[in-house]
Design a protein around this motif. Structure first.
Motif, PDB file in Angstrom:
ATOM      1  N   GLN A   5      76.025   4.403  23.448  1.00  0.00           N
ATOM      2  CA  GLN A   5      75.614   3.011  23.217  1.00  0.00           C
ATOM      3  C   GLN A   5      74.211   2.962  22.621  1.00  0.00           C
ATOM      4  N   PHE A   6      73.323   3.786  23.162  1.00  0.00           N
ATOM      5  CA  PHE A   6      71.956   3.852  22.647  1.00  0.00           C
ATOM      6  C   PHE A   6      71.982   4.289  21.184  1.00  0.00           C
ATOM      7  N   ASP A   7      72.709   5.362  20.905  1.00  0.00           N
ATOM      8  CA  ASP A   7      72.805   5.895  19.547  1.00  0.00           C
ATOM      9  C   ASP A   7      73.362   4.843  18.587  1.00  0.00           C
ATOM     10  N   ALA A   8      74.404   4.132  18.997  1.00  0.00           N
ATOM     11  CA  ALA A   8      75.005   3.099  18.138  1.00  0.00           C
ATOM     12  C   ALA A   8      74.010   1.972  17.875  1.00  0.00           C
ATOM     13  N   SER A   9      73.268   1.557  18.904  1.00  0.00           N
ATOM     14  CA  SER A   9      72.273   0.481  18.748  1.00  0.00           C
ATOM     15  C   SER A   9      71.158   0.907  17.804  1.00  0.00           C
ATOM     16  N   VAL A  10      70.678   2.128  17.974  1.00  0.00           N
ATOM     17  CA  VAL A  10      69.596   2.639  17.126  1.00  0.00           C
ATOM     18  C   VAL A  10      70.084   2.779  15.687  1.00  0.00           C
TER      19      VAL A  10
END
Length: 171
Positions: A5-10
């Motif tokens: 989720q973090f990677d997708a948001s970034v």
């Protein structure tokens, strides 16, 4: 927030926003400037004049910080990235060619410079490719709650552990 989720948001932020604010410092004198950037994973490629203040600062002190954020009309819409790391000029011909490819993929209008070889030759001596390599990325998203922040550390462009939610005392 999971690492995925973090990677997708970034990655969404790095793809959708065109400029980053790059903060440099030399001899206790801070400086910030906005530059167009293109992401290559977590690394951010930008082109700047070697004579610019921020590039001169980076030659003296490669440690720097950057922010990336879209416009926000209210506090609820505030989201973005706060990053700390190092930036330096791209060294090799191969790395420079790759930097151009990454940059042109995000900014097709920049390819217009290659249509006029004389203009391209002039510009080639005025600007150089640089890469910002974050060691830490903080993701902020007030839509998840006021002041919601998650952070990761990176080593060689790879996350070290899962994102950690930051508390007010950690900021």
């Amino acid at each position: 927030m999971t690492l995925d989720q973090f990677d997708a948001s970034v990655k969404t932020m790095l793809t959708s926003v065109t400029t980053m604010t790059l903060a440099t410092s030399v001899d206790g004198r801070p400086w910030a400037t906005d530059v167009y950037f293109a992401a290559n994973g977590y690394e951010l490629v930008f082109f700047s004049s070697a004579a610019s203040r921020h590039c001169q600062n980076l030659l003296a002190n490669s440690a720097c910080a950057a922010t990336v954020h879209p416009p926000a009309a209210s506090w609820r819409e505030i989201k973005g990235l706060q990053m700390e790391g190092m930036a330096e000029p791209v060294a090799s011909v191969e790395a420079t060619a790759h930097a151009f490819m990454v940059y042109f993929a995000k900014f097709p209008f920049a390819r217009d410079l290659t249509l006029n070889p004389l203009e391209l030759a002039k510009k080639a001596f005025e600007v150089s490719a640089h890469v910002f390599r974050p060691a830490r990325i903080r993701y902020i998203d007030n839509a998840l709650g006021f002041g919601t922040r998650f952070a990761i550390r990176l080593e060689n462009g790879v996350p070290v552990g899962p994102p950690e939610r930051e508390r007010a005392a950690d900021r």
